[in-house]
Scaffold this active site. Structure first.
Site, PDB file in Angstrom:
ATOM      1  N   HIS A 198      55.610  75.838  75.338  1.00 41.95           N
ATOM      2  CA  HIS A 198      56.327  76.618  76.343  1.00 41.95           C
ATOM      3  C   HIS A 198      57.267  77.642  75.746  1.00 41.95           C
ATOM      4  CE1 HIS A 198      54.832  73.342  78.779  1.00 41.95           C
ATOM      5  NE2 HIS A 198      55.190  73.979  79.865  1.00 41.95           N
ATOM      6  N   GLU A 242      46.104  79.817  87.318  1.00 45.88           N
ATOM      7  CA  GLU A 242      46.479  81.145  86.795  1.00 45.88           C
ATOM      8  C   GLU A 242      45.319  82.112  86.731  1.00 45.88           C
ATOM      9  OE1 GLU A 242      47.946  78.513  85.761  1.00 45.88           O
ATOM     10  OE2 GLU A 242      50.068  79.009  85.809  1.00 45.88           O
TER      11      GLU A 242
END
Lengths: 409, 399
Positions: free
Chosen positions: B198, B129
């Site tokens: 998450h 990322e």
């Protein structure tokens, strides 16, 4: 008395209007000076100087490459004078900034580049202005080579409205065309540089991106992430590690398990280059640029260089290294001295000529410093501007709910 | 009769979700089928066919069904269409992220785009990322218009330095020399059963930073119009989607089908008019607010439900105007309470002209101040439910 076939340098500067005898310094001839120019002119013709010469440069260590850059570099007189002037300008600019910082006219961060001039000048000599470059916070030298003026740079350091970022960026955030700063977060500029390279490839203009980082940043994870993607997608990116032996106060041996920074790209071919020799850097950059432009993907260069100042102005730079070490580098490997010696010993320039360049550079720096000290600070109206590009004017909350400040693009 | 059903099947395969109106003895029956895969729809058609024979559905009714179906679009499809149209419109737009190309998108949002535009414009990245977000920002600086997808915004935390320090602040630091036209998009907030790492909502984190625009669409129309605006915007935009909303169908007006349909960033929308209380929300919680409003309407409480659409810049004016009408305010969000979106709205109301119009303290309905648990019963009780909204509305009105 004797016929002159060439203009000779006048021995001294006298404002007298009647002829007088003198001995010409150049040819040791007794002559009558009949016309005095008010300004000393370096008037030796070009026939006197060697137009160009070939120099042996240090061999570059290579990694995953069949061959490295050439072992000889050709330097023309014009190039030599230009490199000398630029390096000297950089040097004096940094020393002047040191002075201004100690006078508290420059504040905050100030990371000086003196000692590493050959890197910036050599790299620029190996690429075009249409190529792209991004570096970390030790960026004053690159701002200059990428088209910034000394005035703009120094005014930015002093935080004035005439600064290259109107006083809003400071030492670490200077930008010009195709130069993306000046980045404060260590290592963050490397993925950015690969992104610029992606845009170069995408737009198909045969441009490349030079992406610089230091020996300290070389251990950052995002750099390895970038190596991976740049290599996968064959981005036209030259990664350059400026290894000045110290990441802030930590020497390379104490920070990196492997100090062969040119090999750290693993699958990316690498070069280890003498970063104190502007010709070596130039040849290596040309070699690397050729590699990228031929579509082979990224390449990595480690420039072995040295900074005379500490990490920043708050670091005296002697707690983690000895004064003797600094002195040794200064006397043996100084990039400006090296170029100067080369040019003089090959009769490519005269001492006076180079001295003159020094004088001009000094004057330029003085003027810039004068401007940087006297230019007014940015107006308070500018406080909230430049939040968004191409947006209608908006209101920004001030420090209290009753203060609504105006912001334009 | 069955020939009509064959034609119907062709239309059905275009959509993920079918709303089927079957007219039975003057009564209308809604049947919602969440269809995940295209090969289920033929079976559906057979079922309809069989039922239709039983319930005497005429061919013309099937045609009406088709017409109604054509205007229903899921949020996923709206996002897909928006990206498709923007990719077509501007050569410089490209999409990069994990699994966006050959996998058709982790949540199938970018389905079909790689087949249409190829490797150059739809780029699969490794699981890095920080690296690819930085690459996207660099590409934006050099003249392209990237859409950087984070598989969820939880992973954007790894890249948050690039979003804030490299993208958001650059235009200011360079005093206008360097702009960064980039969109960071992906699902945000709680999903279903994905547990603590998450499920975080990043609206408040990104909404905190100047130099960013932060958008949080609710409906398919929001998604389409706001994504188009975000892509066309010359500044960094954080586009917070919601995984649970991807499959939800919405009616799309004629106007919203246009290729140049843009929703301005920074303007909220009043989804439901009301007089008694203002309920401000964003993203999935807007659905719950509308459901709660429907329940409260039966008791005579008319809620004005405002869909924020944009987190930053916050449309405080719309909220203030509404509060000055209703005199009561609650905010509803999925994120944590402390230093959150609701907190900001309440502070602005306090500081602004609407404060004098409040008849009761404005309150926030938020997610519970804990990391998200896994077990269903715990998870369900970690985010606002319709009953929580109803409870808070009633408390505010009676206070």
């Amino acid at each position: 008395m004797f016929p002159f076939t060439q203009k000779h340098k006048i021995a001294f500067n006298l404002k007298i209007y009647f002829p007088y005898p003198a001995i010409c310094k150049a040819c040791w001839q007794l002559t009558i000076i009949s016309k005095i120019k008010l300004v000393v002119v370096s008037a030796r013709t070009y026939a006197d100087f060697t137009p160009q010469a070939s120099f042996d440069i240090k061999k570059c260590d290579v990694h995953k490459l069949e061959e490295g850059p050439p072992l000889q570099a050709v330097l023309t007189r014009e190039e030599g004078l230009q490199y000398y002037r630029t390096m000297q300008t950089m040097r004096r600019m940094e020393l002047k900034s040191d002075q201004l910082y100690k006078q508290k006219i420059i504040r905050g961060f100030c990371h000086l580049y003196d000692g590493q001039e050959a890197c910036a000048v050599g790299i620029e000599a190996g690429i075009n202005l249409t190529d792209h470059l991004i570096t970390a916070y030790r960026a004053h030298g690159y701002t200059l080579t990428r088209g910034g003026t000394v005035r703009e740079i120094m005014a930015e350091l002093t935080g004035r409205r005439g600064g290259i970022a109107k006083g809003k960026g400071g030492s670490m955030h200077m930008y010009t065309k195709h130069f993306y700063g000046g980045n404060g977060i260590v290592g963050a500029q490397v993925p950015l540089g690969a992104g610029v390279a992606l845009a170069c490839k995408y737009l198909g203009k045969n441009e490349l991106c030079v992406c610089l980082y230091g020996d300290g940043a070389a251990n950052q994870g995002q750099i390895f992430e970038t190596y991976n993607m740049a290599s996968l997608w064959k981005l036209p990116c030259i990664f350059i590690c400026e290894n000045n032996k110290y990441g802030m106060g930590t020497s390379v041996e104490r920070a990196a398990a492997s100090t062969d920074y040119f090999k750290r790209g693993d699958f990316i071919p690498g070069l280890r280059v003498d970063g104190m020799d502007v010709l070596c850097v130039r040849e290596a950059t040309k070699f690397a640029a050729e590699h990228c432009r031929s579509g082979k993907g990224p390449i990595l260069m480690e420039l072995q260089t040295y900074r005379y100042h500490g990490h920043s102005m708050s670091d005296p730079g002697i707690s983690y290294r000895t004064r003797e070490e600094i002195q040794e580098v200064r006397s043996k490997s100084d990039p400006i001295s090296m170029l100067k010696d080369r040019m003089l010993s090959n009769n490519m320039a005269s001492v006076e000529e180079l001295k003159e360049i020094d004088v001009e550079v000094r004057k330029e720096i003085e003027d810039a410093a004068q401007f940087a000290t006297t230019d007014p600070e940015p107006p308070l109206d500018d406080l909230c501007n430049h939040i968004f590009y191409n947006d209608p004017p908006m209101e920004v909350r001030g420090t209290n709910p009753w203060t609504k400040l105006k912001s334009v693009s | 009769m069955y020939m009509y059903y064959g034609i119907t099947m062709v239309f059905f395969t275009v959509f993920w979700v079918c709303h089927i109106y079957i007219y039975i003895n003057n009564m209308t029956l809604f049947i919602f089928y969440h269809v995940s895969y295209q090969n289920v729809t033929p079976f559906l058609c057979i079922i309809i066919a069989l039922h239709s024979v039983e319930y005497h559905v005429l061919p013309c009714d099937i045609c009406i069904i088709n017409c109604i179906l054509l205007l229903q679009v899921t949020v996923r499809d709206a996002l897909n269409q928006a990206m498709d149209e923007e990719l077509e419109r501007d050569e410089r737009v490209f999409l990069l992220g994990e699994e966006v190309a050959q996998y058709d998108g982790a949540y199938k949002v970018s389905r079909g785009l790689w087949k249409k535009y190829g490797d150059k414009r739809i780029i699969d990245t490794p699981i890095t990322e920080m690296g690819f977000a930085g690459i996207a920002v660099g590409a934006a600086m050099a003249g392209l218009r990237p859409i950087c997808e984070f598989m969820t915004f939880n992973f954007s935390m790894q890249a948050i330095d690039q979003v804030i320090n490299s993208a958001a602040k650059t235009y200011y630091m360079s005093a206008g020399r360097q702009s960064v036209p980039i969109v960071f998009r992906g699902p945000n907030g709680a999903s279903a059963g994905v547990a603590a790492q998450h499920s975080q909502c990043f609206a408040a984190w990104y909404g905190h930073c100047p130099g960013l625009k932060v958008v949080s669409p609710w409906s398919a129309e929001d998604a389409r119009g706001l994504l188009k605006s975000a892509i066309r915007d010359d500044n960094p935009v954080v586009f917070l989607e919601n995984e649970l909303m991807y499959g939800v169908p919405f009616e799309m007006s004629e106007e919203s089908q246009s290729k140049d349909f843009l929703i301005p960033i920074g303007k909220a929308k009043i989804e439901r008019q009301g007089n008694h209380i203002t309920v401000v929300s964003h993203s999935r919680m807007v659905s719950l607010c509308l459901d709660a409003a429907a329940v409260l309407a039966k008791e005579g409480i008319e809620c004005e439900v405002i869909n924020m659409r944009t987190i930053r810049p916050l449309d405080a004016e719309a909220i203030e105007t509404s509060v000055m009408k209703t005199n009561h305010l609650i905010t509803v969000e999925g994120g944590w309470p402390q230093f959150g979106v609701g907190g900001e709205i309440l502070a602005r109301i306090m500081e602004g002209p609407a404060f004098n119009y409040l008849d009761a303290p404005a309150v926030r309905v938020t997610g519970v101040d804990i990391p998200m648990p896994y077990a269903k019963i715990l998870e369900d009780n970690s985010v606002p439910q319709i009953k929580d909204i109803i409870f808070s509305v009633k408390k505010t009105l009676n206070a």
